[in-house]
Design an enzyme around this catalytic site. Sequence first.
Site, PDB file in Angstrom:
ATOM      1  N   ALA A   1       0.828  -1.216   0.000  1.00 40.42           N
ATOM      2  CA  ALA A   1       0.000   0.000   0.000  1.00 40.42           C
ATOM      3  C   ALA A   1       0.859   1.262   0.000  1.00 40.42           C
ATOM      4  CB  ALA A   1      -0.945  -0.005   1.200  1.00 40.42           C
TER       5      ALA A   1
ATOM      6  N   ILE B   1       4.444  -7.346   9.123  1.00 39.60           N
ATOM      7  CA  ILE B   1       5.404  -8.413   8.762  1.00 39.60           C
ATOM      8  C   ILE B   1       6.129  -8.957   9.993  1.00 39.60           C
ATOM      9  CG2 ILE B   1       5.817  -7.698   6.361  1.00 39.60           C
ATOM     10  CD1 ILE B   1       8.556  -6.523   7.389  1.00 39.60           C
TER      11      ILE B   1
ATOM     12  N   THR C   1      18.076  -0.703  -0.660  1.00 40.48           N
ATOM     13  CA  THR C   1      18.387   0.656  -1.140  1.00 40.48           C
ATOM     14  C   THR C   1      19.891   0.870  -1.326  1.00 40.48           C
ATOM     15  OG1 THR C   1      18.417   2.965  -0.393  1.00 40.48           O
ATOM     16  CG2 THR C   1      18.211   1.323   1.315  1.00 40.48           C
ATOM     17  N   ASP C   2      20.235   1.791  -2.217  1.00 39.77           N
ATOM     18  CA  ASP C   2      21.653   2.154  -2.393  1.00 39.77           C
ATOM     19  C   ASP C   2      22.213   2.818  -1.130  1.00 39.77           C
ATOM     20  OD1 ASP C   2      20.276   4.589  -2.575  1.00 39.77           O
ATOM     21  OD2 ASP C   2      21.168   5.182  -4.495  1.00 39.77           O
ATOM     22  N   GLU C   3      21.314   3.275  -0.239  1.00 39.61           N
ATOM     23  CA  GLU C   3      21.778   4.019   0.934  1.00 39.61           C
ATOM     24  C   GLU C   3      22.563   3.142   1.906  1.00 39.61           C
ATOM     25  OE1 GLU C   3      19.000   6.885   2.401  1.00 39.61           O
ATOM     26  OE2 GLU C   3      17.964   6.978   0.482  1.00 39.61           O
TER      27      GLU C   3
ATOM     28  N   TYR D   1      17.804   4.974   9.262  1.00 40.00           N
ATOM     29  CA  TYR D   1      17.093   4.280   8.167  1.00 40.00           C
ATOM     30  C   TYR D   1      18.054   3.355   7.422  1.00 40.00           C
ATOM     31  CZ  TYR D   1      15.399   3.518   3.404  1.00 40.00           C
ATOM     32  OH  TYR D   1      15.071   2.935   2.190  1.00 40.00           O
TER      33      TYR D   1
ATOM     34  N   LYS E   1      18.147  -0.741   7.207  1.00 40.36           N
ATOM     35  CA  LYS E   1      18.066  -1.468   5.928  1.00 40.36           C
ATOM     36  C   LYS E   1      19.291  -2.369   5.763  1.00 40.36           C
ATOM     37  CE  LYS E   1      15.317  -1.271   3.089  1.00 40.36           C
ATOM     38  NZ  LYS E   1      14.030  -1.998   2.923  1.00 40.36           N
TER      39      LYS E   1
ATOM     40  N   HIS F   1      24.150  13.828   6.485  1.00 40.52           N
ATOM     41  CA  HIS F   1      23.600  13.870   5.114  1.00 40.52           C
ATOM     42  C   HIS F   1      24.588  13.292   4.097  1.00 40.52           C
ATOM     43  CE1 HIS F   1      21.201  16.621   2.124  1.00 40.52           C
ATOM     44  NE2 HIS F   1      21.183  15.345   1.783  1.00 40.52           N
TER      45      HIS F   1
HETATM   46  P1  NAD Z   1       6.670   3.761   1.666  1.00 32.84           P
HETATM   47  O1  NAD Z   1       7.049   4.356   2.966  1.00 32.84           O
HETATM   48  O2  NAD Z   1       5.924   4.572   0.658  1.00 32.84           O
HETATM   49  O3  NAD Z   1       5.786   2.447   1.915  1.00 32.84           O
HETATM   50  C1  NAD Z   1       6.099   1.501   2.893  1.00 32.84           C
HETATM   51  C2  NAD Z   1       4.879   0.604   3.060  1.00 32.84           C
HETATM   52  O4  NAD Z   1       5.211  -0.422   4.036  1.00 32.84           O
HETATM   53  C3  NAD Z   1       3.645   1.334   3.587  1.00 32.84           C
HETATM   54  O5  NAD Z   1       2.504   0.926   2.862  1.00 32.84           O
HETATM   55  C4  NAD Z   1       3.550   0.881   5.043  1.00 32.84           C
HETATM   56  O6  NAD Z   1       2.226   0.861   5.540  1.00 32.84           O
HETATM   57  C5  NAD Z   1       4.134  -0.521   4.955  1.00 32.84           C
HETATM   58  N1  NAD Z   1       4.679  -1.014   6.226  1.00 32.84           N
HETATM   59  C6  NAD Z   1       5.497  -0.351   7.091  1.00 32.84           C
HETATM   60  N2  NAD Z   1       5.786  -1.137   8.143  1.00 32.84           N
HETATM   61  C7  NAD Z   1       5.153  -2.321   7.926  1.00 32.84           C
HETATM   62  C8  NAD Z   1       5.080  -3.538   8.649  1.00 32.84           C
HETATM   63  N3  NAD Z   1       5.714  -3.695   9.818  1.00 32.84           N
HETATM   64  N4  NAD Z   1       4.352  -4.564   8.134  1.00 32.84           N
HETATM   65  C9  NAD Z   1       3.680  -4.411   6.953  1.00 32.84           C
HETATM   66  N5  NAD Z   1       3.718  -3.271   6.231  1.00 32.84           N
HETATM   67  C10 NAD Z   1       4.448  -2.243   6.712  1.00 32.84           C
HETATM   68  O7  NAD Z   1       8.035   3.203   1.063  1.00 32.84           O
HETATM   69  P2  NAD Z   1       8.503   3.066  -0.464  1.00 32.84           P
HETATM   70  O8  NAD Z   1       9.140   4.321  -0.874  1.00 32.84           O
HETATM   71  O9  NAD Z   1       7.409   2.490  -1.268  1.00 32.84           O
HETATM   72  O10 NAD Z   1       9.660   1.985  -0.289  1.00 32.84           O
HETATM   73  C11 NAD Z   1       9.393   0.593  -0.419  1.00 32.84           C
HETATM   74  C12 NAD Z   1      10.674  -0.169  -0.209  1.00 32.84           C
HETATM   75  O11 NAD Z   1      11.657   0.252  -1.144  1.00 32.84           O
HETATM   76  C13 NAD Z   1      11.302   0.040   1.184  1.00 32.84           C
HETATM   77  O12 NAD Z   1      11.807  -1.192   1.614  1.00 32.84           O
HETATM   78  C14 NAD Z   1      12.411   1.036   0.927  1.00 32.84           C
HETATM   79  O13 NAD Z   1      13.441   0.859   1.865  1.00 32.84           O
HETATM   80  C15 NAD Z   1      12.836   0.654  -0.470  1.00 32.84           C
HETATM   81  N6  NAD Z   1      13.433   1.729  -1.271  1.00 32.84           N
HETATM   82  C16 NAD Z   1      12.763   2.902  -1.464  1.00 32.84           C
HETATM   83  C17 NAD Z   1      13.345   3.888  -2.263  1.00 32.84           C
HETATM   84  C18 NAD Z   1      12.637   5.176  -2.550  1.00 32.84           C
HETATM   85  O14 NAD Z   1      13.223   6.055  -3.212  1.00 32.84           O
HETATM   86  N7  NAD Z   1      11.404   5.368  -2.138  1.00 32.84           N
HETATM   87  C19 NAD Z   1      14.607   3.678  -2.842  1.00 32.84           C
HETATM   88  C20 NAD Z   1      15.258   2.467  -2.608  1.00 32.84           C
HETATM   89  C21 NAD Z   1      14.646   1.499  -1.826  1.00 32.84           C
HETATM   90  P1  TYD Z   2      14.751  12.214   0.345  1.00 33.03           P
HETATM   91  O1  TYD Z   2      13.665  12.337  -0.661  1.00 33.03           O
HETATM   92  O2  TYD Z   2      14.412  12.281   1.781  1.00 33.03           O
HETATM   93  O3  TYD Z   2      15.495  10.842  -0.006  1.00 33.03           O
HETATM   94  P2  TYD Z   2      16.904  10.253   0.601  1.00 33.03           P
HETATM   95  O4  TYD Z   2      17.292  11.043   1.772  1.00 33.03           O
HETATM   96  O5  TYD Z   2      16.500   8.881   0.962  1.00 33.03           O
HETATM   97  O6  TYD Z   2      17.875  10.345  -0.522  1.00 33.03           O
HETATM   98  O7  TYD Z   2      15.854  13.314   0.052  1.00 33.03           O
HETATM   99  C1  TYD Z   2      16.458  13.418  -1.215  1.00 33.03           C
HETATM  100  C2  TYD Z   2      17.475  14.547  -1.163  1.00 33.03           C
HETATM  101  O8  TYD Z   2      16.777  15.769  -0.930  1.00 33.03           O
HETATM  102  C3  TYD Z   2      18.452  14.401  -0.018  1.00 33.03           C
HETATM  103  O9  TYD Z   2      19.746  14.849  -0.432  1.00 33.03           O
HETATM  104  C4  TYD Z   2      17.904  15.310   1.049  1.00 33.03           C
HETATM  105  C5  TYD Z   2      17.241  16.419   0.256  1.00 33.03           C
HETATM  106  N1  TYD Z   2      16.085  17.030   0.919  1.00 33.03           N
HETATM  107  C6  TYD Z   2      16.031  18.413   1.119  1.00 33.03           C
HETATM  108  O10 TYD Z   2      16.963  19.147   0.740  1.00 33.03           O
HETATM  109  N2  TYD Z   2      14.964  18.946   1.766  1.00 33.03           N
HETATM  110  C7  TYD Z   2      13.925  18.178   2.213  1.00 33.03           C
HETATM  111  O11 TYD Z   2      12.962  18.732   2.807  1.00 33.03           O
HETATM  112  C8  TYD Z   2      13.963  16.765   1.990  1.00 33.03           C
HETATM  113  C9  TYD Z   2      12.847  15.876   2.451  1.00 33.03           C
HETATM  114  C10 TYD Z   2      15.066  16.232   1.332  1.00 33.03           C
END
Ligand code: NAD
Ligand code: TYD
Length: 362
Positions: free
Chosen positions: A9, A60, A123-125, A147, A151, A273
């Site tokens: 979701a 989960i 994630t790459d992080e 975070y 991960k 950062h």
């Molecule tokens: P998101 O925060 O939009 O969604 C996370 C979802 O997980 C939500 O629907 C939340 O309700 C659900 N959730 C949280 N805790 C839970 C639990 N204990 N049991 C069941 N469901 C739970 O995140 P996203 O951006 O869609 O990221 C999804 C995955 O991809 C994550 O594992 C994240 O680390 C990874 N990821 C995200 C990005 C990005 O740029 N968004 C990049 C690389 C990796």
């Molecule tokens: P974010 O979307 O939080 O992703 P991540 O930290 O996982 O890469 O942030 C992306 C970049 O944007 C990161 O360098 C932090 C910067 N950022 C801001 O400058 N201001 C903000 O309010 C947020 C949320 C992020």
Amino acid sequence: MKILVTGGAGFIGSNFIRYLLERHPHDSIINLDKLTYAGNLENLRDVESNPRYAFIHGDIADAKLIREVAPGVDAIANFAAESHVDRSILDAGSFIQTDVYGTFVLLEAVRELRIPRMVHISTDEVYGSIETGAFREIDPLNPSNPYSASKAGGDLMVLAYWKTRRLPVLITRSSNNFGPFQYPEKVIPLFITNALSDLPLPLYGDGRNVRDWLYVQDNCAAIDLVLRMGQDGEIYNIGGGTEVENLELTREILALLGKPESLIQFVTDRPGHDRRYALDCEKIRALGWRPARAFDAALEETVRWYQEHETWWRRLKSGEFWDYYRRQYGVKGEAERAGGLSTQVGGQGEGVGGTPPLTKRP
Ligand code: NAD
Ligand code: TYD
């Protein structure tokens, strides 16, 4: 295949479910999601009556529930996570619980129930920051914040189950995703929606941090490929190959919306950062994957999507969101309504951090 998608979701998970239903007419999906602040069933309104889709509200980390839900599935795709760096700095507990312990619970279920495959979405992080060059899958992990540390903990647990028990597990590590249905706390949807409301865009530090942007549909295609064609025990980097400085990204968003650059407000840097992320993607390319979307076109499409889905994001930018926003950005009462921001972010309202603002624009 019958696939258990966890965290479906959320942003990437909901895009992935839609991708699977469209691409694989014989697949069926169980979406198990805790519906945290980031989980939103509205993201899946268009598929909820599809007979190949079912939703289960759950955690989960709930071993009993997972043992009830998972028998008979062909694969688990684990998207469930706490996913926002800034929130993890404010409060790390739920990150450890879901991203580490929850991953362990799923691994135990894969072991006990002999589930044929689990793809763990990472994630790459986890690699930390890189000044030049790009990380390969064999590089050591060096996470910078709670975070990415949680991960990394989840990833190491997955790899430990591969090494000790030869469990059929795989990991994807993608760069920053963007696209429709992203919760408006991450930088792209936050800045688009703030700009649409004529609120300031809080840019951390000098705005020169670099992220490698990946359109969410391209990530879905790569994860699907790994799910079907990847090798057990392997890690696959997935990068968009589009490196952009935050300041440049912000200017592009403002230009697409026809909004003035005076909305940019430089604020105190995020603690720890990471300066730059970059991935070597040879391995996933060898499976035949390439990002299909050009960054500029995908960003424009994303901006238009938020313009056209104002009801969707306005409902999210209310209640809990503003509690978080106040804690993170130090916005107080009336100032918030007037669009004012403190230049001190990162929980300074709570006495954390405290470095002076780097730059302040009028
Ligand atoms: P998101 O925060 O939009 O969604 C996370 C979802 O997980 C939500 O629907 C939340 O309700 C659900 N959730 C949280 N805790 C839970 C639990 N204990 N049991 C069941 N469901 C739970 O995140 P996203 O951006 O869609 O990221 C999804 C995955 O991809 C994550 O594992 C994240 O680390 C990874 N990821 C995200 C990005 C990005 O740029 N968004 C990049 C690389 C990796
Ligand atoms: P974010 O979307 O939080 O992703 P991540 O930290 O996982 O890469 O942030 C992306 C970049 O944007 C990161 O360098 C932090 C910067 N950022 C801001 O400058 N201001 C903000 O309010 C947020 C949320 C992020």
